[in-house]
Design an enzyme around this catalytic site. Structure first.
Site, PDB file in Angstrom:
ATOM      1  N   ARG A  89       0.885  -1.288  -0.009  1.00  0.00           N
ATOM      2  CA  ARG A  89      -0.093  -0.069   0.094  1.00  0.00           C
ATOM      3  C   ARG A  89       0.834   1.201  -0.083  1.00  0.00           C
ATOM      4  O   ARG A  89       2.210   1.248   0.111  1.00  0.00           O
ATOM      5  CB  ARG A  89      -0.975  -0.043   1.106  1.00  0.00           C
ATOM      6  CG  ARG A  89      -0.175   0.065   2.494  1.00  0.00           C
ATOM      7  CD  ARG A  89      -1.378   0.395   3.786  1.00  0.00           C
ATOM      8  NE  ARG A  89      -0.062   0.365   5.068  1.00  0.00           N
ATOM      9  CZ  ARG A  89      -0.758   0.397   6.109  1.00  0.00           C
ATOM     10  NH1 ARG A  89      -1.908   0.809   6.252  1.00  0.00           N
ATOM     11  NH2 ARG A  89       0.008   0.389   7.395  1.00  0.00           N
ATOM     12  N   GLU A 148      -1.694   8.316   5.351  1.00  0.00           N
ATOM     13  CA  GLU A 148      -0.485   8.345   5.852  1.00  0.00           C
ATOM     14  C   GLU A 148       0.495   8.795   4.328  1.00  0.00           C
ATOM     15  O   GLU A 148       1.458   7.670   4.271  1.00  0.00           O
ATOM     16  CB  GLU A 148       0.108   7.222   6.625  1.00  0.00           C
ATOM     17  CG  GLU A 148      -0.464   7.263   7.766  1.00  0.00           C
ATOM     18  CD  GLU A 148       0.001   6.107   8.889  1.00  0.00           C
ATOM     19  OE1 GLU A 148       0.669   5.207   8.385  1.00  0.00           O
ATOM     20  OE2 GLU A 148      -0.268   6.156  10.127  1.00  0.00           O
ATOM     21  N   CYS A 166       9.337   8.769  -4.473  1.00  0.00           N
ATOM     22  CA  CYS A 166       9.574   7.941  -5.811  1.00  0.00           C
ATOM     23  C   CYS A 166      10.524   8.586  -6.765  1.00  0.00           C
ATOM     24  O   CYS A 166      10.902   9.588  -6.677  1.00  0.00           O
ATOM     25  CB  CYS A 166       8.154   8.129  -6.654  1.00  0.00           C
ATOM     26  SG  CYS A 166       8.252   7.254  -8.257  1.00  0.00           S
ATOM     27  N   GLU A 168      -5.398   7.904  14.928  1.00  0.00           N
ATOM     28  CA  GLU A 168      -5.111   6.401  15.415  1.00  0.00           C
ATOM     29  C   GLU A 168      -4.298   6.368  16.406  1.00  0.00           C
ATOM     30  O   GLU A 168      -3.447   7.177  16.517  1.00  0.00           O
ATOM     31  CB  GLU A 168      -4.303   5.688  14.164  1.00  0.00           C
ATOM     32  CG  GLU A 168      -5.046   5.581  12.887  1.00  0.00           C
ATOM     33  CD  GLU A 168      -4.327   4.895  11.593  1.00  0.00           C
ATOM     34  OE1 GLU A 168      -3.419   4.123  11.998  1.00  0.00           O
ATOM     35  OE2 GLU A 168      -4.578   5.150  10.767  1.00  0.00           O
TER      36      GLU A 168
HETATM   37  C1  GAL Z   1      -0.960   3.054  10.503  1.00  0.00           C
HETATM   38  C2  GAL Z   1      -1.940   2.968   9.205  1.00  0.00           C
HETATM   39  C3  GAL Z   1      -2.922   2.083   9.568  1.00  0.00           C
HETATM   40  C4  GAL Z   1      -2.524   0.947  10.240  1.00  0.00           C
HETATM   41  C5  GAL Z   1      -2.001   1.105  11.707  1.00  0.00           C
HETATM   42  C6  GAL Z   1      -1.358  -0.157  12.328  1.00  0.00           C
HETATM   43  O1  GAL Z   1       0.249   3.590  10.135  1.00  0.00           O
HETATM   44  O2  GAL Z   1      -2.356   4.276   8.879  1.00  0.00           O
HETATM   45  O3  GAL Z   1      -3.517   1.957   8.412  1.00  0.00           O
HETATM   46  O4  GAL Z   1      -1.697   0.261   9.342  1.00  0.00           O
HETATM   47  O5  GAL Z   1      -0.832   2.284  11.114  1.00  0.00           O
HETATM   48  O6  GAL Z   1      -0.517   0.440  13.439  1.00  0.00           O
END
Ligand code: GAL
Length: 676
Positions: free
Chosen positions: A110, A149, A157, A309
């Site tokens: 990704r 992110e 790139c 997150e």
């Molecule tokens: C972040 C990301 C999420 C998930 C998470 C896991 O970097 O945005 O999609 O992968 O980490 O800790």
């Protein structure tokens, strides 16, 4: 400041497409009982939404939205453009990124797109636009989440499309090859070019030295600036596509604290609200986490941010992933709020059964029940947040101290080949920040190019390892100090101009007059070794401490000596730290990376000189405040550690703080957490 959201959002990433639809009701019922009121959806669903070019299928997303709706869960809607679908990588191989070592990425992973690819941009814009058209105006929608992110994992790139765009970018920036040759010092090692088309990105099989350094450091810095712009363009084009359908819902993309590759201050200027992902590791100090929050708040111009997150329990991607101890997730959440977060969100709401994140913590774990410790802690936190956090929303942090964090400076410092490999920019900023944090001093994080009016809001400005002094910066700092401000800077500062060329005439270049010192040499200190330093703390008393990583060999030019090198090296007895009174203020030059004893002792003096108030609390206990528009002061006292701490307060009060305990006060009056 008015709060951005009507309610305090408590939720996070939710990927129900990974399970049969029949299970969703059960999940949402569990989540509802945990007080989850928000879900971030569609982050990685491009392949489902656009199964073939231009054919959209919203059936799954419609069903997800409808089920969230039924449960009254608010929606942060992602555009879904962060992982390229298989058909696109197959049909248009050049939408995929090329690594610094020349490896062409194929389908998989990704964050894997080339930010300059016209095809990627076209399809990402089209998808963002289609998603926005479909869900704009939906009553549950609270924010848009563009991509995910940017830059994480993939790096920049280095493909031919990027190289061609870079050459055009250079043409616009420099106008002539002569100007470019001068700016990059290209007569070094026969690098002189005669045509912009001769420029090659800093690949490891060309001028790159690893991924961080380069034979021509101006090339490296400019390539970073260029890639930052390319990715920011990708954000802008999705943002603008959303705006065509939705004039007002806030738009964000999730940032990553001190992530090196993107200049987040530039990003903050383009976003309605900053959001970021907080993933402290096993040995991350709470003061570092606090600094990241302050940095993200600074990137957003001081406004509250979204904690987009964090994990409710373990990560999966560190080499060793500790489970969070009881109370720890609450502590981390409230610490974020204390530093400006107006949301608490998790990755993720339900734990995957497949894919590489299946061991990543989630609110609903593999037990698929409400019995896990994680679920119960999140539910208790949810009840707490629902009861106590809303009042704090929209309030601000009132800081009299600023710490400078500047991404181009980051690139410039870590791009140096010599005199040491031991300097990590975020760690050096943190070395100073931590001394402030330990005294519970509120800090704003600002760019080096902050204007004079901004600087003048602060009694103290700390600019660690300010190696790149961009145009206007030295003048502003000088006027700030003359006007009564206190500036702390030091080792590795004042060396480069904005092209990463050394400013001749002796270090610290444009800061030499202000600091009243000439740094004649910079010695590298071996890892694990140090140079003894004696710091004068007044009345004939001294603190013996040590300097690490580098030792500047200083000749004072008007500054007085605050600390002296000891030991038996040839510079023993010369100044390690100096102070220069200029106008009504003072410039302090810290010549070496002082250890914690040294920096603590120095900051006692610095804070006193700057007239900054401090709060004495026990080790690990953080006291941080936010102030509402009506002047109400919300103070959050957090035991960031796992040992009980007793705080005997000056006013005679005594507070016992259990491991990870959090206390909230409103104008000094305790606001009790709901009973468990
Ligand atoms: C972040 C990301 C999420 C998930 C998470 C896991 O970097 O945005 O999609 O992968 O980490 O800790």
């Amino acid at each position: 400041m008015t709060a951005m959201f009507g309610d305090f959002l408590f939720g996070g990433d939710y990927n129900p497409e990974q399970w049969p639809q029949e299970s969703w009701e059960h999940d949402l019922e569990l989540l509802g009982r945990a007080h989850i009121n928000e879900a971030t959806i569609n982050v990685f669903s491009w392949a489902l939404l656009e199964p073939s070019e231009g054919d959209y299928d919203f059936s799954m997303l419609d069903a997800i939205v409808a089920s969230l709706d039924r449960h009254g869960v608010r929606i942060v809607m992602a555009t879904g453009t962060a992982a390229v679908p298989a058909w696109m990588a197959r049909r248009y191989p050049h939408v995929m990124r090329k690594g610094v070592d020349g490896t062409q990425q194929v389908f998989g992973g990704r964050h894997n797109f080339c930010p300059s690819s016209p095809k990627y941009r076209e399809r990402a814009r089209a998808l963002a636009s289609a998603v926005a058209r479909r869900y704009a105006g939906h009553p549950g929608l609270v924010a848009w989440h563009v991509n995910n992110e940017y830059g994480n994992g993939g790096g920049y790139c280095y493909c031919e499309t990027c190289a061609a765009a870079f050459r055009n970018w250079l043409r616009a920036r420099y106008g002539t090859v002569d100007a470019l040759n001068r700016a990059w010092c290209m007569n070094f090692w026969s690098h002189t070019i005669h045509d912009f088309d001769e420029v090659v990105p800093p690949v490891t099989y060309g001028d790159g030295i690893g991924t961080d350094k380069c034979v021509i450091s101006g090339l490296q810095i400019d390539y970073r600036r260029f890639q930052n712009e390319q990715m920011l363009d990708c954000f802008r084009l999705e943002r603008d596509a959303i705006r065509e359908s939705d004039a007002s819902t806030p738009i964000t993309t999730n940032l990553m604290g001190t992530f090196k590759d993107l200049d987040y201050f530039a990003w903050g200027r383009e976003m309605d609200v900053v959001s970021w992902d907080n993933y402290p590791g096993m040995d991350t100090q709470p003061s570092f986490t606090a600094m990241c929050h302050d940095l993200m708040r600074g990137v957003g111009g001081g406004r509250p941010f979204m904690l987009m997150e964090q994990t409710p329990n373990q990560q999966n991607w560190f080499p060793y992933c500790k489970v969070k101890r009881p109370g720890e997730v609450g502590k981390l959440s409230w610490q974020a709020v204390a530093h400006g977060a107006d949301t608490v969100q998790f990755f993720q709401l339900k734990q995957s059964v497949g894919g590489c994140e299946r061991f990543h913590g989630a609110v609903i774990g593999h037990d698929d029940s409400d019995r896990s410790r994680t679920y119960r802690e999140v539910a208790a936190l949810g009840a707490d947040v629902a009861a106590r956090a809303k009042r704090i929303m929209g309030s601000h942090v009132d800081a009299k101290v600023a710490v400078v964090f500047d991404w181009e400076n980051y690139w410039s410092l870590e791009g140096c080949v010599g005199p040491t490999q031991g300097l990590r920019y975020p760690d050096e900023v943190h070395r100073f920040y931590r001394a402030l944090w330990k005294r519970n001093v509120a800090v704003d994080v600002i760019e080096s190019t902050a204007d004079l009016e901004t600087l003048r809001r602060y009694d103290l400005v700390v600019a660690p390892t300010l190696i790149m002094v961009k145009p206007g910066v030295a003048d502003n700092l000088e006027r700030y100090v003359e006007g009564g401000g206190v500036l702390v800077t030091g080792y590795m500062s004042g060396i480069h101009d904005e092209h990463d060329l050394v400013v001749e005439g002796g270090y610290p270049g444009p800061l030499r007059g202000l600091c009243g010192v000439w740094v004649e040499e910079i010695d590298a200190v071996a890892p694990g070794a140090n140079v003894p330093v004696r710091l004068d703390v007044g009345d004939g008393a001294a603190v013996d401490c040590a300097g690490e990583i580098v030792a500047s060999i200083i000749e004072p030019e008007g500054a007085r000596t605050l600390a002296t090198y000891g030991g038996d090296d040839f510079y023993a007895g010369t100044p390690a730290v100096t102070a220069h009174d200029v106008g009504d203020g003072r410039a302090i030059f810290v010549g070496t990376a002082l250890d914690e004893d040294g920096i603590d002792a120095l900051f006692d003096d610095v804070l006193h000189a700057a007239g900054v108030a401090t709060i004495d609390a026990p080790n690990d206990v953080e006291v941080a405040s936010r102030v509402g528009d009506d002047g109400t002061v919300y103070t959050i006292v957090t035991n960031t550690g796992d040992e009980t701490r007793v705080w005997e307060r000056e006013d005679g009060g005594r507070i016992v703080l259990d491991p990870f305990a959090v206390l909230l006060f409103e104008d000094g009056v305790p606001v009790a957490a709901p009973a468990r």
